[in-house]
Design a protein around this motif. Structure first.
Motif, PDB file in Angstrom:
ATOM      1  N   ALA A 132      -8.352  -0.481  -8.923  1.00 36.94           N
ATOM      2  CA  ALA A 132      -7.066  -0.197  -8.276  1.00 36.94           C
ATOM      3  C   ALA A 132      -7.268   0.228  -6.830  1.00 36.94           C
ATOM      4  CB  ALA A 132      -6.317   0.885  -9.054  1.00 36.94           C
ATOM      5  N   LEU A 133      -8.282   1.053  -6.585  1.00 38.75           N
ATOM      6  CA  LEU A 133      -8.594   1.451  -5.209  1.00 38.75           C
ATOM      7  C   LEU A 133      -8.956   0.243  -4.366  1.00 38.75           C
ATOM      8  CD1 LEU A 133     -10.716   4.684  -5.822  1.00 38.75           C
ATOM      9  CD2 LEU A 133      -8.454   4.565  -4.757  1.00 38.75           C
ATOM     10  N   PHE A 134      -9.673  -0.704  -4.959  1.00 44.87           N
ATOM     11  CA  PHE A 134     -10.108  -1.878  -4.201  1.00 44.87           C
ATOM     12  C   PHE A 134      -8.935  -2.785  -3.858  1.00 44.87           C
ATOM     13  CE2 PHE A 134     -11.697  -6.199  -3.758  1.00 44.87           C
ATOM     14  CZ  PHE A 134     -12.698  -6.021  -2.825  1.00 44.87           C
ATOM     15  N   TYR A 135      -8.139  -3.168  -4.878  1.00 47.02           N
ATOM     16  CA  TYR A 135      -7.105  -4.164  -4.595  1.00 47.02           C
ATOM     17  C   TYR A 135      -5.865  -3.603  -3.926  1.00 47.02           C
ATOM     18  CZ  TYR A 135      -4.777  -2.962  -9.084  1.00 47.02           C
ATOM     19  OH  TYR A 135      -4.155  -2.305 -10.129  1.00 47.02           O
ATOM     20  N   THR A 136      -5.734  -2.295  -3.840  1.00 46.94           N
ATOM     21  CA  THR A 136      -4.582  -1.737  -3.130  1.00 46.94           C
ATOM     22  C   THR A 136      -4.931  -1.228  -1.738  1.00 46.94           C
ATOM     23  OG1 THR A 136      -4.953   0.423  -4.168  1.00 46.94           O
ATOM     24  CG2 THR A 136      -3.364  -1.047  -5.230  1.00 46.94           C
ATOM     25  N   VAL A 137      -6.146  -0.732  -1.553  1.00 48.94           N
ATOM     26  CA  VAL A 137      -6.510  -0.122  -0.276  1.00 48.94           C
ATOM     27  C   VAL A 137      -7.491  -0.979   0.511  1.00 48.94           C
ATOM     28  CG1 VAL A 137      -7.405   1.942   0.848  1.00 48.94           C
ATOM     29  CG2 VAL A 137      -6.157   2.163  -1.303  1.00 48.94           C
ATOM     30  N   VAL A 138      -8.585  -1.358  -0.125  1.00 52.79           N
ATOM     31  CA  VAL A 138      -9.650  -2.060   0.597  1.00 52.79           C
ATOM     32  C   VAL A 138      -9.179  -3.431   1.084  1.00 52.79           C
ATOM     33  CG1 VAL A 138     -11.992  -2.972   0.452  1.00 52.79           C
ATOM     34  CG2 VAL A 138     -11.419  -0.825  -0.700  1.00 52.79           C
ATOM     35  N   THR A 139      -8.566  -4.231   0.205  1.00 55.89           N
ATOM     36  CA  THR A 139      -8.137  -5.573   0.611  1.00 55.89           C
ATOM     37  C   THR A 139      -7.082  -5.507   1.704  1.00 55.89           C
ATOM     38  OG1 THR A 139      -6.499  -5.625  -1.190  1.00 55.89           O
ATOM     39  CG2 THR A 139      -8.654  -6.566  -1.644  1.00 55.89           C
ATOM     40  N   SER A 140      -6.163  -4.547   1.612  1.00 56.15           N
ATOM     41  CA  SER A 140      -5.117  -4.419   2.636  1.00 56.15           C
ATOM     42  C   SER A 140      -5.699  -4.009   3.980  1.00 56.15           C
ATOM     43  CB  SER A 140      -4.072  -3.390   2.193  1.00 56.15           C
ATOM     44  OG  SER A 140      -3.420  -3.815   1.018  1.00 56.15           O
ATOM     45  N   MET A 141      -6.778  -3.235   3.962  1.00 61.01           N
ATOM     46  CA  MET A 141      -7.439  -2.841   5.205  1.00 61.01           C
ATOM     47  C   MET A 141      -8.228  -4.008   5.800  1.00 61.01           C
ATOM     48  SD  MET A 141     -10.465  -0.052   5.797  1.00 61.01           S
ATOM     49  CE  MET A 141     -11.602  -1.164   4.954  1.00 61.01           C
ATOM     50  N   LEU A 142      -8.821  -4.838   4.932  1.00 63.42           N
ATOM     51  CA  LEU A 142      -9.658  -5.938   5.406  1.00 63.42           C
ATOM     52  C   LEU A 142      -8.854  -7.109   5.954  1.00 63.42           C
ATOM     53  CD1 LEU A 142     -12.438  -6.092   2.661  1.00 63.42           C
ATOM     54  CD2 LEU A 142     -12.635  -5.186   4.977  1.00 63.42           C
ATOM     55  N   ASN A 143      -7.648  -7.334   5.444  1.00 63.82           N
ATOM     56  CA  ASN A 143      -6.869  -8.504   5.862  1.00 63.82           C
ATOM     57  C   ASN A 143      -6.643  -8.576   7.367  1.00 63.82           C
ATOM     58  OD1 ASN A 143      -6.803  -9.309   3.237  1.00 63.82           O
ATOM     59  ND2 ASN A 143      -4.631  -8.898   2.891  1.00 63.82           N
ATOM     60  N   PRO A 144      -6.188  -7.500   8.042  1.00 63.49           N
ATOM     61  CA  PRO A 144      -6.027  -7.584   9.501  1.00 63.49           C
ATOM     62  C   PRO A 144      -7.343  -7.859  10.223  1.00 63.49           C
ATOM     63  CG  PRO A 144      -4.897  -5.652   8.634  1.00 63.49           C
ATOM     64  CD  PRO A 144      -5.736  -6.198   7.526  1.00 63.49           C
ATOM     65  N   ILE A 145      -8.434  -7.298   9.708  1.00 67.78           N
ATOM     66  CA  ILE A 145      -9.749  -7.516  10.318  1.00 67.78           C
ATOM     67  C   ILE A 145     -10.150  -8.984  10.195  1.00 67.78           C
ATOM     68  CG2 ILE A 145     -12.189  -6.897  10.213  1.00 67.78           C
ATOM     69  CD1 ILE A 145     -11.333  -4.166   9.133  1.00 67.78           C
TER      70      ILE A 145
ATOM     71  N   THR B  66       0.822  -1.211   0.000  1.00 69.60           N
ATOM     72  CA  THR B  66       0.000   0.000   0.000  1.00 69.60           C
ATOM     73  C   THR B  66       0.858   1.263   0.000  1.00 69.60           C
ATOM     74  OG1 THR B  66      -0.181  -0.156   2.416  1.00 69.60           O
ATOM     75  CG2 THR B  66      -1.971  -1.087   1.116  1.00 69.60           C
ATOM     76  N   SER B  67       1.960   1.241   0.750  1.00 70.47           N
ATOM     77  CA  SER B  67       2.807   2.439   0.840  1.00 70.47           C
ATOM     78  C   SER B  67       3.475   2.790  -0.480  1.00 70.47           C
ATOM     79  CB  SER B  67       3.886   2.241   1.917  1.00 70.47           C
ATOM     80  OG  SER B  67       3.298   2.025   3.181  1.00 70.47           O
ATOM     81  N   SER B  68       3.614   1.807  -1.374  1.00 70.30           N
ATOM     82  CA  SER B  68       4.284   2.074  -2.647  1.00 70.30           C
ATOM     83  C   SER B  68       3.406   2.846  -3.628  1.00 70.30           C
ATOM     84  CB  SER B  68       4.734   0.754  -3.293  1.00 70.30           C
ATOM     85  OG  SER B  68       3.618  -0.047  -3.631  1.00 70.30           O
ATOM     86  N   VAL B  69       2.067   2.800  -3.431  1.00 64.74           N
ATOM     87  CA  VAL B  69       1.188   3.429  -4.421  1.00 64.74           C
ATOM     88  C   VAL B  69       0.166   4.400  -3.850  1.00 64.74           C
ATOM     89  CG1 VAL B  69       1.409   1.546  -6.093  1.00 64.74           C
ATOM     90  CG2 VAL B  69      -0.396   1.445  -4.364  1.00 64.74           C
ATOM     91  N   VAL B  70      -0.278   4.194  -2.603  1.00 66.99           N
ATOM     92  CA  VAL B  70      -1.364   5.023  -2.078  1.00 66.99           C
ATOM     93  C   VAL B  70      -0.983   6.503  -1.966  1.00 66.99           C
ATOM     94  CG1 VAL B  70      -2.892   5.430  -0.104  1.00 66.99           C
ATOM     95  CG2 VAL B  70      -2.504   3.103  -0.934  1.00 66.99           C
ATOM     96  N   PRO B  71       0.238   6.871  -1.524  1.00 65.60           N
ATOM     97  CA  PRO B  71       0.581   8.300  -1.525  1.00 65.60           C
ATOM     98  C   PRO B  71       0.412   8.960  -2.894  1.00 65.60           C
ATOM     99  CG  PRO B  71       2.163   7.098  -0.209  1.00 65.60           C
ATOM    100  CD  PRO B  71       1.302   6.073  -0.877  1.00 65.60           C
ATOM    101  N   GLN B  72       0.779   8.248  -3.962  1.00 67.58           N
ATOM    102  CA  GLN B  72       0.582   8.780  -5.312  1.00 67.58           C
ATOM    103  C   GLN B  72      -0.900   8.876  -5.647  1.00 67.58           C
ATOM    104  OE1 GLN B  72       3.070   9.803  -7.791  1.00 67.58           O
ATOM    105  NE2 GLN B  72       1.109  10.730  -8.308  1.00 67.58           N
TER     106      GLN B  72
END
Length: 320
Positions: A281-294, A80-86
């Motif tokens: 792109a929003l889903f597979y970079t942000v949403v999935t990474s947020m859901l995994n710990p949950i 996530t850190s590699s792409v979300v800031p952009q």
């Protein structure tokens, strides 16, 4: 767009900078999405960092399954850190630019972490297969050295594919246009900007994507194909419930990750559209990474207990 992103030399054009297309003309929509993505990004970083810290500081979790889970959390942080800031810049700034070198660096790290995660998910499936189908040999076959070897192979494959794909794409000529109709430097939108006929290049990139996505996925299917029989043969209902609980968490993460990745990279080129690709792109970079710990914490009592102990210790330290 009126952006001078090309350098003319010897009657040829070499693109030195790229610019990202505006996500939407509606400013309110962009700022709302910016706030939502930022919150999910922070939640993803905090959740994955807490899981990695909890596993590291709780000796009871020093087992193969949690070793791989800690690696997965670290990969998610890098992913996530590699792409979300952009992404965040693309949502609120007017045509944010990135240098050719910066774009190549972003593409490498994104590909590196994504492919490493594909391989690591396969290693996690193999670990569950060994634990459930071969419990008597589990401790010897899934030793600390074996787990470290599987993790290093996962990270190594990701690094190799990332370097190869990035070098392959950026060895092409880019002579304009220089507007990336995407939220970050992903492979398909950058390849679309290359000069001349890139059909062979697209085919080569697709072959690598199919191989890197389908090979680990087939290993996951092979591992889980034998698990149901072993689970049904367990005499204890508690044992069956625990086995199904750990497997279901992993399968849900696999479904989210591979499902979104397959829809994005393996569907026909004719069905691609910039708007849909950005939402995916929003889903597979942000949403999935947020859901995994949950997913892993809600369905696992050991992880929840370790998280509470970790948070309790940090609270005690700050108060002391």
């Amino acid at each position: 767009m009126s952006l001078n992103c090309s350098l003319w030399q010897d009657n040829s054009v070499s693109v030195k900078h790229f610019a990202f297309a505006k996500f939407s003309e509606v400013a309110e929509r962009c700022f709302l999405l910016f706030a939502l993505v930022l919150l999910m990004f922070l939640a993803s970083l905090m959740g994955n960092a807490l899981i990695a810290l909890a596993i590291h500081t709780n000796p009871v979790l020093h087992t193969p399954m949690y070793f791989f889970l800690a690696n997965l959390s670290l990969l998610e942080i890098g992913y996530t850190s590699s792409v979300v800031p952009q992404m965040l810049q693309s949502l609120v700034r007017e045509a944010p630019t990135i240098s050719r070198e910066g774009c190549a660096t972003q593409m490498f790290f994104f590909t590196f972490f994504a492919i490493s995660e594909c391989c690591l998910l396969a290693a996690m499936a193999f670990d569950r297969y060994m634990a459930i189908c071969s419990p008597l040999h589990y401790a010897t076959r899934m030793s600390r050295g074996m787990c470290a070897h599987l993790a290093m192979v996962s990270w190594g494959v990701g690094c190799t594919v990332g370097l190869g794909q990035t070098n392959y794409i950026f060895s092409l000529d880019f002579c304009g246009p220089c507007e990336i109709d995407h939220l970050f430097c992903d492979l398909p939108p950058i390849l679309a900007l290359a000069c001349g006929d890139t059909s062979r290049n697209e085919a080569a990139v697709l072959v690598v994507a199919v191989f890197c996505i389908s090979s680990p996925f087939l290993l996951i299917i092979a591992s889980y194909g034998r698990i149901p029989t072993s689970v049904l043969a367990m005499p204890s209902p508690e044992g069956r419930h625990k086995a199904l609980s750990t497997c279901s968490s992993h399968l849900l993460v696999v479904t989210l990750f591979y499902g979104s990745g397959s829809v994005t990279y393996l569907r026909p080129k004719a069905s691609h559209s910039p708007g849909v690709d950005k939402l995916l792109a929003l889903f597979y970079t942000v949403v999935t990474s947020m859901l995994n710990p949950i997913i892993y914490s809600l369905r696992n009592k050991e992880v929840k207990a370790a998280l509470w102990r970790t948070l309790g210790n940090r609270k005690a330290l700050t108060q002391g």
